[in-house]
Enzyme design. Structure first.
Site, PDB file in Angstrom:
ATOM      1  N   GLY A  75     -25.222  54.803  64.004  1.00  0.00           N
ATOM      2  CA  GLY A  75     -25.660  53.362  63.169  1.00  0.00           C
ATOM      3  C   GLY A  75     -25.187  51.856  63.489  1.00  0.00           C
ATOM      4  N   ASP A  79     -16.893  60.795  74.527  1.00  0.00           N
ATOM      5  CA  ASP A  79     -17.622  59.801  74.408  1.00  0.00           C
ATOM      6  C   ASP A  79     -17.068  57.937  74.839  1.00  0.00           C
ATOM      7  OD1 ASP A  79     -20.431  58.379  75.040  1.00  0.00           O
ATOM      8  OD2 ASP A  79     -20.436  58.380  72.861  1.00  0.00           O
ATOM      9  N   LEU A  89     -23.523  43.665  65.414  1.00  0.00           N
ATOM     10  CA  LEU A  89     -22.063  42.817  66.319  1.00  0.00           C
ATOM     11  C   LEU A  89     -22.805  43.957  67.427  1.00  0.00           C
ATOM     12  CD1 LEU A  89     -19.057  43.608  64.019  1.00  0.00           C
ATOM     13  CD2 LEU A  89     -20.063  40.873  65.427  1.00  0.00           C
ATOM     14  N   GLY A  90     -23.645  45.244  66.686  1.00  0.00           N
ATOM     15  CA  GLY A  90     -23.729  46.286  67.637  1.00  0.00           C
ATOM     16  C   GLY A  90     -24.275  47.604  67.212  1.00  0.00           C
TER      17      GLY A  90
END
Ligand SMILES: *[C@@H]1O[C@H](CO)[C@@H](O)[C@H](O)[C@H]1NC(C)=O
Ligand SMILES: *[C@@H]1O[C@H](CO)[C@@H](O)[C@H](O)[C@H]1NC(C)=O
Ligand SMILES: *[C@@H]1O[C@H](CO)[C@@H](O)[C@H](O)[C@H]1NC(C)=O
Ligand SMILES: *[C@@H]1O[C@H](CO)[C@@H](O)[C@H](O)[C@H]1NC(C)=O
Ligand SMILES: *[C@@H]1O[C@H](CO)[C@@H](O)[C@H](O)[C@H]1NC(C)=O
Ligand SMILES: *[C@@H]1O[C@H](CO)[C@@H](O)[C@H](O)[C@H]1NC(C)=O
Length: 940
Positions: free
Chosen positions: A605, A722, A599-600
């Site tokens: 990770g 972030d 998925l990304g």
């Protein structure tokens, strides 16, 4: 259930290599049981064998359950037993579950000190009359304690000892009607696993401590005693389903944001000293039961959404729900609101006609028009309300010799008939509005109005200040860098929060979740924990935890207390109906972590999609084995630690995590629409619809709410560090949740900044962070401002393919937003801009600018962003439309214990990085090399 337990026991014994022949009951336990029976007046009701010597059997004695040769449970609920307990009762050291409720036990409770295995203690509905002060010592595994309806220490009352702090897993504490005195113990607000706190009908006094703010309690009952103070903190306890505060002396207003309690079903405020107008957010709550009787609520009676609502005996201005008060009544009530409802006026300002009912301090002419507001020397404190400007017949205002502070509202100058305004001897502050020369304004004795108190109208002289429309403004944070311009201030409009409060109409299907973990057996180091939502409609059972090690797995369910050994590496339903899944299963459902399921990529990770057998989608984040570095471990643990503390509908929920060998896996709820970045920057590539403006506004609001929550948690404030579109995930209805908590830091107290190594993503970093590594919650506000710019322009924060002047979005945007034309030209061309979009676009642009002010102190806090966005979202759609916005699953995750288990399994102490219990203010050091990927030299 019994059979089941025995099977489990035998399997456990086998595994330990114990003999399968049951040993004879521990003689110590036997003698306590015998004392127990002997001490009772009607011990025969137990049906225990005369002269029996082996309660553990087989067969075991009635009402007794054992683990091996030790007594682990006594269950005698409702047998009618009468008499005391033996005082050495705590020698039953392996006791786990005690059910003595609904009998006639009496005398002194023995100390339970040191019963370290005890999880469930039901002692309610008996006649115990004394509780020893060391009763609660060392109950480290306690989850449920019920002492309700016992006449404990009746003459003096008793206080809850601090020892109970040690029961970190306590979920249910019910002490109704047992003479508990003192104030509501502060430490209860710190117990993150506590879900049910029933302390009704005792002798508690004082307020609800401030550190209950943000508590995860589902049920809070404090009714029927002498508690007082404000109830403001409750509006932050978002998990509440039942809140009973009736029959106390709570005072002040109902918090305007009470509607944040989206799971609340039952609210009882009857018989307190609460005042003020009913907040809109309360009338919009879908409560099953709402009781407002016997308070001092004023103003109109709203049309409540609540099913069963009562509001008798309150000084409402009218008697029919939905009817409005007279406009001068509303104006005067808002005036009272500004002054926090002084009780003398609350008692007098009744009904809907100030002139007929002769309100204290309100003078009228013969035609029933209000001429005078006459309240000198009345101990008024607070601020003046602009609403007074609506009483246009008002001619004389006497408010001298009070403690009124703040400015005179600028629209008071529109009072056409006003001839005298006496505010002398108060604490009025500038700016002073410009009254016409026919008004005599008396202001002497207001120390904040400089040395020049004027008796006469200040019109024309230096006192007249600019109207409220012009405001101060910071320069663009980039001007001096980019353009080396002068210091000349530019006019900068700070968006005023438009609505007085945001009406939250969120009908969340509340899903409270109980977690219960089998206490880890020392011989079984758990290596894998997976939590799985079985059936969202079944709130008692919705999430299961499985503790497993290499070959043996067992699962527990809180309701049945039974356990079952099951086979490894399979996904299946065990006897108690729980779905058990293992790391192997995670491997299977993600097709061995195949790239098609990717998925990304997140903090440490790759994230994979998985579908469990029952169709539940999950997102599985797996730490890349090549990067099992300190940094990655650190982030892994940090993420678990954060997610175990936070729970919010706009933060992605952690469902579980796994640790097996080198594997580090986090399991999250799956967000079907993926990251915002995909929809904002890459929609063409993925053949998606571009996001509409309405969706963008909603996303911005969701993100702001999630971050606001992180910033304002009760005991610790978290900084995300972030925030960017790839960490904002979207559900099928395009509602957003913030994810990726690997870089989250605990904020220190207050606004103090911490110097830290750089982490995060360039382009979103606030200047003070990029340059000096300083972080505060305002660092996130900056990143949020950047995200707003991206939502407006569809441009990425940093894009080296763009022409040089627009490579860095923030500085470019500051320049284009200075003119309406350049701003409109910068708006994402995929947006269909209509007339009504225009206004909100310019408000969001201003907000984006405000959030990215160079000085952290000039940036607003997240709450301001929420207010601005909420007022726009509200305007944007009819209320009915909003009701389905916040459906979703909300998981409760008291994961602390799991993290500890993990650390133990790991055999190393990582607590230096994120101590779960006492982390406030301590900023964990990050390992060296952490900032490698970011060159802080570039951050200017
Ligand atoms: C209850 O009263 C007893 C004796 O009157 C006293 O020793 C004990 O400390 C009290 N319990 C608590 C918890 O205060
Ligand atoms: C904890 O309290 C809740 C609410 O009263 C109740 O439904 C639940 O059964 C209690 N749990 C236990 C284990 O007693
Ligand atoms: C509650 O927690 C806060 C911060 O973690 C701490 O400062 C405070 O002393 C605690 N209060 C009690 C009564 O334990
Ligand atoms: C609450 O009650 C206590 C006494 O129990 C008193 O000292 C305190 O001033 C009261 N607080 C408020 C806000 O009324
Ligand atoms: C409303 O709630 C009260 C309890 O406070 C109950 O006695 C009453 O029957 C309820 N009425 C309805 C219509 O459900
Ligand atoms: C004064 O300001 C208040 C709030 O800003 C507003 O509700 C009210 O209508 C204004 N009244 C007049 C007469 O301008």
């Amino acid at each position: 259930m019994e059979a089941n337990t025995q099977i489990t026991i035998s399997i456990i014994l086998l595994l330990f290599g114990f003999s399968l022949v049951y040993s004879v009951t521990d003689p110590n336990d036997l003698s306590i049981l015998n004392d127990f029976k002997k001490g009772l007046e009607n011990g025969e009701l137990l049906n225990w064998p005369e002269n029996g010597d082996d309660p553990c059997g087989p067969p075991s004695w009635p009402h007794v359950f054992c683990t091996g040769n030790r007594v682990s449970q006594i269950q005698v609920r409702g047998l009618g037993l009468k008499g005391p307990l033996p005082q050495n009762f705590n020698k039953l050291s392996m006791l786990q579950n005690l059910g003595l409720q609904q009998n006639h036990f009496n005398g002194k409770l023995p100390s339970f000190s040191g019963l370290s295995e005890l999880k469930y203690a039901y002692l309610d509905y008996n006649n115990f009359d004394t509780i020893p002060s060391d009763f609660f010592k060392g109950l480290v595994n306690l989850e449920v304690l019920a002492l309700d309806n016992n006449p404990l220490n009746a003459t003096t009352g008793w206080f809850l000892p601090n020892d109970l702090k040690g029961s970190a897993q306590l979920k249910n504490l019910t002490l109704v009607s047992c003479n508990l005195g003192g104030s509501l113990p502060e430490f209860l607000g710190n117990m993150s696993s506590l879900e049910v706190l029933k302390l009704s009908l005792n002798r508690l006094s004082g307020g609800i401590p401030e550190n209950f703010r943000g508590s995860l309690l589902r049920i809070l009952w404090l009714n029927g005693q002498g508690m007082n103070g404000s109830i403001d903190v409750v509006s932050s306890m978002e998990s509440l389903t039942s809140l009973w505060l009736h029959g106390n002396h709570f005072s002040g207003k109902i918090p305007y944001n009470i509607g944040d309690l989206v799971s609340l079903k039952d609210l009882n405020l009857n018989s307190n000293d609460l005042v003020g107008l009913i907040p809109n957010s309360l009338s919009n709550m879908g409560l099953d039961h709402l009781d407002l009787n016997n308070n001092h609520f004023m103003g109109p009676i709203p049309k409540f959404k609540a099913v069963n609502v009562t509001y008798e005996s309150n000084p409402f201005c009218v008697s029919k729900p939905g009817d409005l008060c007279a406009s001068n009544v509303m104006a005067l009530l808002e005036f009272l609101d500004g002054l926090s409802y002084p009780s003398r006026l609350v008692g007098s300002w009744l009904g809907n006609n100030p002139c007929q009912e002769s309100w204290l301090g309100v003078g009228c002419d013969v035609n029933g028009k209000i001429i005078t507001l006459n309240l000198p020397n009345s101990k008024l404190s607070g601020t003046l309300s602009p609403s007074i400007a609506d009483i246009d017949s008002l001619t004389y205002i006497y408010l001298q010799s009070n403690n009124i502070s703040g400015p005179i509202p600028s629209n008071w100058t529109s009072l056409k008939s006003l001839t005298l305004l006496d505010l002398s001897k108060n604490d009025i502050s500038p700016p002073l509005p410009r009254f016409s020369s026919s008004v005599k304004v008396v202001l002497e004795g207001n120390s904040l109005l400089n040395s020049n108190p004027s008796k006469d109208s200040p019109s024309g002289d230096d006192h007249s200040a600019p109207s409220q429309e012009s405001r101060f403004s910071p320069t663009s944070p980039y001007e001096s860098i980019v353009e080396k311009s002068s210091n000349k201030s530019k006019l900068f409009v700070i968006i005023a929060p438009i609505a007085t409060f945001a009406i939250l109409v969120c009908l969340v299907v509340p899903l409270s979740v109980y977690l219960c973990k089998k206490r880890k057996d020392e011989h079984f180091a758990p290596s894998s924990i997976v939590i799985h939502p079985r059936d969202p409609s079944d709130s008692e059972n919705a999430v299961k935890i499985v503790v497993a090690n290499g070959t043996n797995r067992s699962a527990t369910s809180m309701n049945t207390f039974d356990s079952a050994s099951v086979n490894s590496s399979e996904s299946h339903v065990n006897e108690s109906g729980n779905l058990v899944i293992s790391v192997q299963v995670l491997r299977n459902v993600t097709n061995n972590f195949s790239s098609e399921n990717e998925l990304g990529r997140g903090g440490f990770g790759v994230v994979y999609k998985g579908e469990l057998d029952d169709g539940t989608n999950i997102a599985v984040k797996r730490m890349e084995s090549s990067v099992v570095s300190n940094k990655a471990l650190d982030e892994f643990q940090s993420e678990i630690a954060v997610l175990s503390k936070v729970r919010h509908r706009h933060l992605v929920s952690l469902l579980g995590y796994s640790v097996e060998g080198n594997e580090r896996i986090l399991v999250y709820e799956y967000m079907p629409q993926g990251a915002l970045s995909k929809h904002l920057f890459h929609w063409k590539k993925f053949q998606l619809e571009p996001l509409s403006w309405k969706r963008r506004l909603n996303i911005a609001l969701d993100v702001a709410r999630g971050i606001e929550y992180l910033h304002n948690l009760a005991h610790q404030s978290f900084i995300h560090r972030d925030l960017k579109p790839s960490n904002i995930l979207l559900s099928d209805d395009f509602r957003a949740k913030v994810s990726d908590f690997g870089l989250v830091k605990l904020a220190p107290d207050g606004e103090k900044s911490v110097v830290t190594r750089l982490a995060g993503t360039f382009g979103y970093l606030a200047p003070e962070y990029a340059v000096m590594g300083k972080i505060t919650t305002k660092t996130d506000v900056f990143s949020f401002g950047v995200v707003l710019m991206e939502l407006l322009t569809g441009m990425m924060a940093l894009d080296e393919d763009r022409p040089e002047e627009s490579q860095y979005l923030v500085s470019w945007f500051w320049r284009v937003k200075s003119s309406k034309d350049t701003l409109m030209a910068a708006i994402d061309p995929s947006l269909d801009i209509k007339q009504e979009t225009n206004e909100s676009i310019s408000i969001i642009s201003e907000l984006a600018g405000h959030c990215t002010a160079r000085e952290p102190s000039q940036r607003p806090d997240m709450g301001h962003a929420v207010n601005v966005l909420a007022s726009l979202v509200e305007k944007w759609k009819p209320l009915d439309d909003v009701t389905e916005e916040y459906s979703g699953i909300d998981y409760s995750l008291p994961l602390n214990q799991m993290v500890k288990d993990w650390q133990e399994a790991e055999g190393k102490d990582l607590s230096c990085n994120m101590d779960l219990e006492d982390s406030k203010g301590s900023i964990p050091a990050r390992p060296a090399g952490f900032a490698e990927s970011f060159d802080s030299g570039d951050g200017r």
